[in-house]
Design a protein around this motif. Structure first.
Motif, PDB file in Angstrom:
ATOM      1  N   CYS A 103       0.841  -1.205   0.000  1.00 20.86           N
ATOM      2  CA  CYS A 103       0.000   0.000   0.000  1.00 20.86           C
ATOM      3  C   CYS A 103       0.873   1.251   0.000  1.00 20.86           C
ATOM      4  O   CYS A 103       0.587   2.228  -0.709  1.00 20.86           O
ATOM      5  N   GLN A 104       1.935   1.214   0.768  1.00 21.19           N
ATOM      6  CA  GLN A 104       2.863   2.338   0.802  1.00 21.19           C
ATOM      7  C   GLN A 104       3.527   2.530  -0.558  1.00 21.19           C
ATOM      8  O   GLN A 104       3.703   3.669  -1.025  1.00 21.19           O
ATOM      9  N   ALA A 105       3.876   1.422  -1.220  1.00 20.29           N
ATOM     10  CA  ALA A 105       4.500   1.500  -2.540  1.00 20.29           C
ATOM     11  C   ALA A 105       3.534   2.121  -3.548  1.00 20.29           C
ATOM     12  O   ALA A 105       3.940   2.942  -4.386  1.00 20.29           O
ATOM     13  N   PHE A 106       2.263   1.727  -3.476  1.00 17.90           N
ATOM     14  CA  PHE A 106       1.261   2.316  -4.366  1.00 17.90           C
ATOM     15  C   PHE A 106       1.143   3.812  -4.105  1.00 17.90           C
ATOM     16  O   PHE A 106       1.092   4.624  -5.044  1.00 17.90           O
ATOM     17  N   GLU A 107       1.108   4.178  -2.827  1.00 21.05           N
ATOM     18  CA  GLU A 107       1.002   5.591  -2.460  1.00 21.05           C
ATOM     19  C   GLU A 107       2.180   6.386  -3.002  1.00 21.05           C
ATOM     20  O   GLU A 107       2.012   7.482  -3.560  1.00 21.05           O
ATOM     21  N   ALA A 108       3.377   5.869  -2.838  1.00 25.31           N
ATOM     22  CA  ALA A 108       4.570   6.574  -3.278  1.00 25.31           C
ATOM     23  C   ALA A 108       4.556   6.811  -4.785  1.00 25.31           C
ATOM     24  O   ALA A 108       4.983   7.873  -5.268  1.00 25.31           O
ATOM     25  N   ALA A 109       4.046   5.824  -5.524  1.00 25.17           N
ATOM     26  CA  ALA A 109       4.038   5.925  -6.987  1.00 25.17           C
ATOM     27  C   ALA A 109       2.902   6.798  -7.515  1.00 25.17           C
ATOM     28  O   ALA A 109       3.088   7.580  -8.455  1.00 25.17           O
ATOM     29  N   TYR A 110       1.718   6.677  -6.915  1.00 25.79           N
ATOM     30  CA  TYR A 110       0.523   7.299  -7.489  1.00 25.79           C
ATOM     31  C   TYR A 110       0.043   8.548  -6.764  1.00 25.79           C
ATOM     32  O   TYR A 110      -0.802   9.271  -7.283  1.00 25.79           O
ATOM     33  N   ARG A 111       0.535   8.808  -5.575  1.00 29.09           N
ATOM     34  CA  ARG A 111       0.002   9.914  -4.765  1.00 29.09           C
ATOM     35  C   ARG A 111       0.031  11.261  -5.486  1.00 29.09           C
ATOM     36  O   ARG A 111      -0.990  11.969  -5.491  1.00 29.09           O
ATOM     37  N   PRO A 112       1.152  11.668  -6.106  1.00 32.56           N
ATOM     38  CA  PRO A 112       1.141  12.982  -6.774  1.00 32.56           C
ATOM     39  C   PRO A 112       0.069  13.086  -7.860  1.00 32.56           C
ATOM     40  O   PRO A 112      -0.593  14.127  -7.979  1.00 32.56           O
ATOM     41  N   THR A 113      -0.119  12.003  -8.611  1.00 27.54           N
ATOM     42  CA  THR A 113      -1.124  12.004  -9.673  1.00 27.54           C
ATOM     43  C   THR A 113      -2.531  12.036  -9.094  1.00 27.54           C
ATOM     44  O   THR A 113      -3.405  12.763  -9.595  1.00 27.54           O
ATOM     45  N   VAL A 114      -2.758  11.270  -8.041  1.00 27.32           N
ATOM     46  CA  VAL A 114      -4.073  11.258  -7.392  1.00 27.32           C
ATOM     47  C   VAL A 114      -4.392  12.634  -6.829  1.00 27.32           C
ATOM     48  O   VAL A 114      -5.507  13.144  -6.989  1.00 27.32           O
ATOM     49  N   HIS A 115      -3.424  13.254  -6.181  1.00 29.90           N
ATOM     50  CA  HIS A 115      -3.636  14.595  -5.627  1.00 29.90           C
ATOM     51  C   HIS A 115      -3.955  15.596  -6.739  1.00 29.90           C
ATOM     52  O   HIS A 115      -4.852  16.440  -6.594  1.00 29.90           O
ATOM     53  N   GLU A 116      -3.233  15.505  -7.831  1.00 29.63           N
ATOM     54  CA  GLU A 116      -3.449  16.429  -8.948  1.00 29.63           C
ATOM     55  C   GLU A 116      -4.857  16.281  -9.520  1.00 29.63           C
ATOM     56  O   GLU A 116      -5.554  17.274  -9.770  1.00 29.63           O
ATOM     57  N   LEU A 117      -5.294  15.046  -9.703  1.00 30.08           N
ATOM     58  CA  LEU A 117      -6.595  14.800 -10.326  1.00 30.08           C
ATOM     59  C   LEU A 117      -7.759  15.121  -9.392  1.00 30.08           C
ATOM     60  O   LEU A 117      -8.808  15.594  -9.843  1.00 30.08           O
ATOM     61  N   PRO A 244       1.377   5.556 -13.474  1.00 28.06           N
ATOM     62  CA  PRO A 244       0.701   6.814 -13.120  1.00 28.06           C
ATOM     63  C   PRO A 244       0.309   7.629 -14.359  1.00 28.06           C
ATOM     64  O   PRO A 244      -0.771   8.242 -14.379  1.00 28.06           O
ATOM     65  N   ALA A 245       1.155   7.619 -15.392  1.00 23.77           N
ATOM     66  CA  ALA A 245       0.848   8.375 -16.612  1.00 23.77           C
ATOM     67  C   ALA A 245      -0.369   7.791 -17.325  1.00 23.77           C
ATOM     68  O   ALA A 245      -1.258   8.543 -17.774  1.00 23.77           O
ATOM     69  N   LYS A 246      -0.426   6.472 -17.424  1.00 22.31           N
ATOM     70  CA  LYS A 246      -1.576   5.827 -18.063  1.00 22.31           C
ATOM     71  C   LYS A 246      -2.835   6.047 -17.233  1.00 22.31           C
ATOM     72  O   LYS A 246      -3.925   6.290 -17.785  1.00 22.31           O
ATOM     73  N   LEU A 250      -6.376   7.842 -18.464  1.00 17.45           N
ATOM     74  CA  LEU A 250      -7.706   7.233 -18.360  1.00 17.45           C
ATOM     75  C   LEU A 250      -8.686   8.169 -17.658  1.00 17.45           C
ATOM     76  O   LEU A 250      -9.842   8.317 -18.088  1.00 17.45           O
ATOM     77  N   VAL A 251      -8.228   8.784 -16.582  1.00 15.64           N
ATOM     78  CA  VAL A 251      -9.095   9.699 -15.830  1.00 15.64           C
ATOM     79  C   VAL A 251      -9.433  10.929 -16.670  1.00 15.64           C
ATOM     80  O   VAL A 251     -10.583  11.379 -16.703  1.00 15.64           O
ATOM     81  N   GLU A 252      -8.447  11.474 -17.344  1.00 12.69           N
ATOM     82  CA  GLU A 252      -8.689  12.669 -18.152  1.00 12.69           C
ATOM     83  C   GLU A 252      -9.593  12.374 -19.358  1.00 12.69           C
ATOM     84  O   GLU A 252     -10.414  13.208 -19.746  1.00 12.69           O
ATOM     85  N   ALA A 253      -9.443  11.168 -19.911  1.00 11.42           N
ATOM     86  CA  ALA A 253     -10.310  10.780 -21.027  1.00 11.42           C
ATOM     87  C   ALA A 253     -11.753  10.666 -20.558  1.00 11.42           C
ATOM     88  O   ALA A 253     -12.686  11.098 -21.245  1.00 11.42           O
ATOM     89  N   ALA A 254     -11.950  10.087 -19.379  1.00  7.09           N
ATOM     90  CA  ALA A 254     -13.303   9.962 -18.820  1.00  7.09           C
ATOM     91  C   ALA A 254     -13.870  11.338 -18.496  1.00  7.09           C
ATOM     92  O   ALA A 254     -15.077  11.580 -18.657  1.00  7.09           O
TER      93      ALA A 254
END
Length: 257
Positions: A103-117, A244-246, A250-254
């Motif tokens: 879970c920590q690894a997921f957070e480290a990788a995706y957190r900046p993108t999640v916060h931005e979106l 994170p880029a993909k 996906l989120v921006e396309a939706a």
């Protein structure tokens, strides 16, 4: 050579042979004892681990008190802590455990993108808290941290405290989050969170039963582990090509429809 000397040498050789056999037998017994002792130690350790796991399992399912959902919780049985705008076209459902290294690894990788979106109003996140590691390794750090995070939600500080917990996550086998004082100390990293109300909520385990109910929902759903991350219902953790880029694409396309 006299017959007497010959008999004497033969007798000495026989004695030496007998002694060697005795030594070999003694060595075989010693090796057997070592192996047997090792097996007993392993079995004893397994028994101890089994007892601890069983006791942990009993404790984790018997949190006292009514189910008190944190402020603003949503979804079925109010088990989801929402972050982001309700009008976002994409929803990220996250099942997590604050003791979980993955879970920590997921957070480290995706957190900046999640916060931005989420800040852009394109993504809403629904956090569901589980205590998988408590069940697997024993202890109560997953429960205590999840309760503290729910207390932070009451104070309107969940996102910041959520990130602090992962930023200070102990090793998986170190049940440091079981210490309420540690969780309160970490709250000081979030401006305005360390209040008497928060401390009381943490110490009293106000949301313990709610965390247990969330954990039961996690188990009933048949998920294989934490984190389980669903983007608009699709498990993106199982997609090995996901980045994170993909994810952002996906989120921006939706969002564009």
């Amino acid at each position: 050579m006299s017959e007497k000397n010959h008999d004497g040498k033969r007798t000495a050789r026989e004695r030496m042979a007998v002694e060697r056999e005795k030594q070999k037998a003694s060595e075989r017994r010693r090796r057997t004892l070592i192996v047997a002792t090792s097996v007993v130690c392993v079995l004893a350790l397994a028994t101890v681990i089994g007892v601890l796991a069983a006791n942990s399992g009993k404790k984790k399912s018997t949190s006292a008190g009514p189910v008190a959902a944190p402020s603003g919780a949503q979804g079925k049985d109010s088990l989801a802590i929402p972050v982001g705008q309700d009008g976002a076209r994409s929803t990220l459902t996250v099942w997590e455990d604050f003791r979980c290294p993955a879970c920590q690894a997921f957070e480290a990788a995706y957190r900046p993108t999640v916060h931005e979106l989420t800040a852009a109003g394109k993504l809403k996140v629904e956090y569901h808290l589980a205590r998988l590691i408590d069940g697997n390794l024993g202890g109560s750090g997953s429960l205590r941290a999840a309760n503290a995070a729910a207390c932070a939600q009451d104070a309107g500080k969940f996102p910041a405290y959520h990130d602090v917990l992962y930023g200070n996550q102990p090793k998986e086998t170190d049940d440091a989050f079981a210490d309420n004082a540690k969780l309160i100390q970490l709250a000081r990293k979030v401006p305005g969170l360390d209040t008497p109300a928060f401390q009381s909520c943490v110490k009293n385990g106000t949301h313990d039963s709610w965390v247990d109910k969330s954990n039961q929902a996690f188990q009933a759903a048949g998920f294989s582990g934490t984190p389980t991350v669903l983007l608009n219902g699709k498990n993106i953790i199982q997609d090995r090509s996901m980045t994170p880029a993909k994810f952002k694409q996906l989120v921006e396309a939706a969002d564009k429809g």
